[in-house]
Design an enzyme around this catalytic site. Structure first.
Site, mmCIF file in Angstrom:
data_model
loop_
_atom_site.group_PDB
_atom_site.id
_atom_site.type_symbol
_atom_site.label_atom_id
_atom_site.label_comp_id
_atom_site.label_asym_id
_atom_site.label_seq_id
_atom_site.Cartn_x
_atom_site.Cartn_y
_atom_site.Cartn_z
ATOM 1 N N TYR A 95 11.589 -55.076 -40.729
ATOM 2 C CA TYR A 95 11.768 -56.357 -40.054
ATOM 3 C C TYR A 95 10.477 -56.854 -39.398
ATOM 4 C CZ TYR A 95 16.833 -55.453 -40.439
ATOM 5 O OH TYR A 95 18.104 -55.188 -40.892
ATOM 6 N N ASP A 147 19.871 -50.941 -37.529
ATOM 7 C CA ASP A 147 20.712 -52.137 -37.562
ATOM 8 C C ASP A 147 22.044 -51.799 -38.233
ATOM 9 O OD1 ASP A 147 21.661 -54.693 -37.539
ATOM 10 O OD2 ASP A 147 20.128 -55.546 -38.853
ATOM 11 N N LYS A 178 14.249 -41.657 -44.223
ATOM 12 C CA LYS A 178 14.350 -41.587 -45.682
ATOM 13 C C LYS A 178 12.969 -41.183 -46.218
ATOM 14 C CE LYS A 178 16.698 -42.274 -49.526
ATOM 15 N NZ LYS A 178 18.028 -41.758 -49.896
ATOM 16 N N ASP A 190 21.280 -41.823 -45.818
ATOM 17 C CA ASP A 190 22.542 -41.960 -46.574
ATOM 18 C C ASP A 190 23.511 -40.836 -46.220
ATOM 19 O OD1 ASP A 190 20.417 -40.646 -47.744
ATOM 20 O OD2 ASP A 190 20.856 -41.269 -49.798
#
Ligand code: NAI
Ligand code: MG
Length: 335
Positions: A125, A231, A174, A207
């Site tokens: 972002y 988020d 990740k 995940d």
């Protein structure tokens, strides 16, 4: 000494839930004084701009703001006021507790009591390098992670854990795929974790974290992660405990902090007097903690829990027939 806070009554249901919240804060006798400032549609109508300079100055002066939801008009030229506030005051930590409350639609009535700490200023972002090729076939943007940004958010999470007696921080990343950006975040987090030997630290790939949250949310305590993952995860966590009506959030920087409800201005029920004030009240509780009024914050949360437990004057979203005002009065009466 009286602490002054900036109060933004906001749009839609904003004024209704803010009035109810201030009524409860007054009953709590925390000795705050309020400086009202406009933002959002209300400000556009009164002053011709969404985020007047006077409002920014008020937040800068008081360093603490309690904010109702704002409506960002749809259309060209209006960027999100919430994003603008985060940028202006470098509100790098987005702190969202998710806790099961009695008589709400939580999927895990006893199990969930966790806090998501989301990096609020960079990552996917960062809004840098947004480009679409001339033929419209390819779009790119820049995900920017810095060591400074990673370090301060992870440190914030560990300090929060220590201060609130929590035992574990889970670093969500990740780094196996996003080797540079998420890699730097993870590497920095590991270094910071070494300074906090009193707090357990583990790592989870994002995940897998989502699956674990849905299967066994009770294993989580504090989660710290980058902007985009945070988020999504924080909304997932709000869902675990029954949705938006009870989800507060804080945006915290070094020089200012803004406390709010996670939900929006709910135009569909605005003006009807039936909006649930709990999320903003819980945001006010986070604000009291931030101001060092820890005992009052605990008293406020206890009164909210007791009111939910007694099913006293609950608003329609919680299955009751109460109004914003009677619900707030029921809470105030239990302080
Ligand atoms: P929303 O959160 O306002 O509403 C979603 C649904 O939840 C609606 O059915 C609404 O009635 C219900 N709801 C929300 N809060 C409630 C409460 N306290 N009590 C009972 N029911 C409640 O989301 P939506 O409709 O997507 O957005 C409406 C406006 O709010 C938009 O202009 C959006 O930009 C703005 N917004 C502002 C935010 C902020 O200022 N922090 C955050 C999210 C949206
Ligand atoms: Mg979101």
């Amino acid at each position: 000494m009286t602490q002054t806070i900036t109060v933004i009554r906001g749009d839609g249901i904003g004024p209704e839930i803010m009035d109810a919240t201030l009524q409860v804060l007054d009953a709590l006798q925390v000795g705050l004084s309020y400086e009202f400032a406009d933002a959002g549609l209300a400000a556009l109508e009164k002053h011709g701009e969404l985020l007047p300079v006077a409002t920014l100055e008020s937040i800068r002066r008081n360093r603490v703001a309690l904010k109702s939801p704002l409506t960002t008009p749809v259309g060209e030229g209006f960027s999100s006021i919430n994003v603008e506030l985060r940028k202006r005051f470098d509100l790098y930590a987005n702190v969202r507790p998710a806790q099961s409350f009695p008589n709400t639609r939580s999927r895990f009535p006893d199990g969930v009591d966790l806090i998501t700490v989301r990096e609020n200023t960079e990552g996917a972002y960062s809004a840098e390098g947004q480009q679409v090729s001339a033929d419209g076939e390819t779009a790119t943007s820049i995900t920017k992670t810095t060591r400074r940004g990673s370090e301060r958010i992870v440190r914030y999470a560990f300090e929060l854990a220590r201060r609130t007696g929590r035992k574990k921080v889970t670093v969500v990343h990740k780094a196996n795929i996003l080797k540079s950006t998420s890699g730097l975040f993870l590497k920095t987090a590991r270094a910071v974790a070494q300074e906090y030997t009193d707090i357990q630290c583990n790592e989870l790939i994002v995940d897998n974290c989502c699956m674990q949250l849905v299967m066994k949310p009770e294993q989580f305590d504090v989660i710290v992660t980058t902007n985009l993952f945070g988020d999504i995860i924080s909304d997932l966590c709000a869902g675990l405990v029954g949705g938006l009506g009870l989800a507060p959030g804080a945006n915290i920087g070094t020089d200012a902090a803004i406390f709010e409800a996670v939900h929006g201005s709910a135009p569909d029920i605005a003006g009807k007097g039936i909006a649930n004030p709990c999320a903003l009240l819980l945001g006010a509780g986070q604000m009291l903690d931030h101001l060092g009024l820890v005992e009052q914050a605990a008293r406020l949360r206890k009164a909210i829990v007791a009111t939910l437990e007694a099913k006293d004057s609950l608003t329609p979203d919680l299955g009751g027939t109460g109004t914003t005002t009677t619900f707030a009065q029921a809470i105030a009466g239990r302080l």
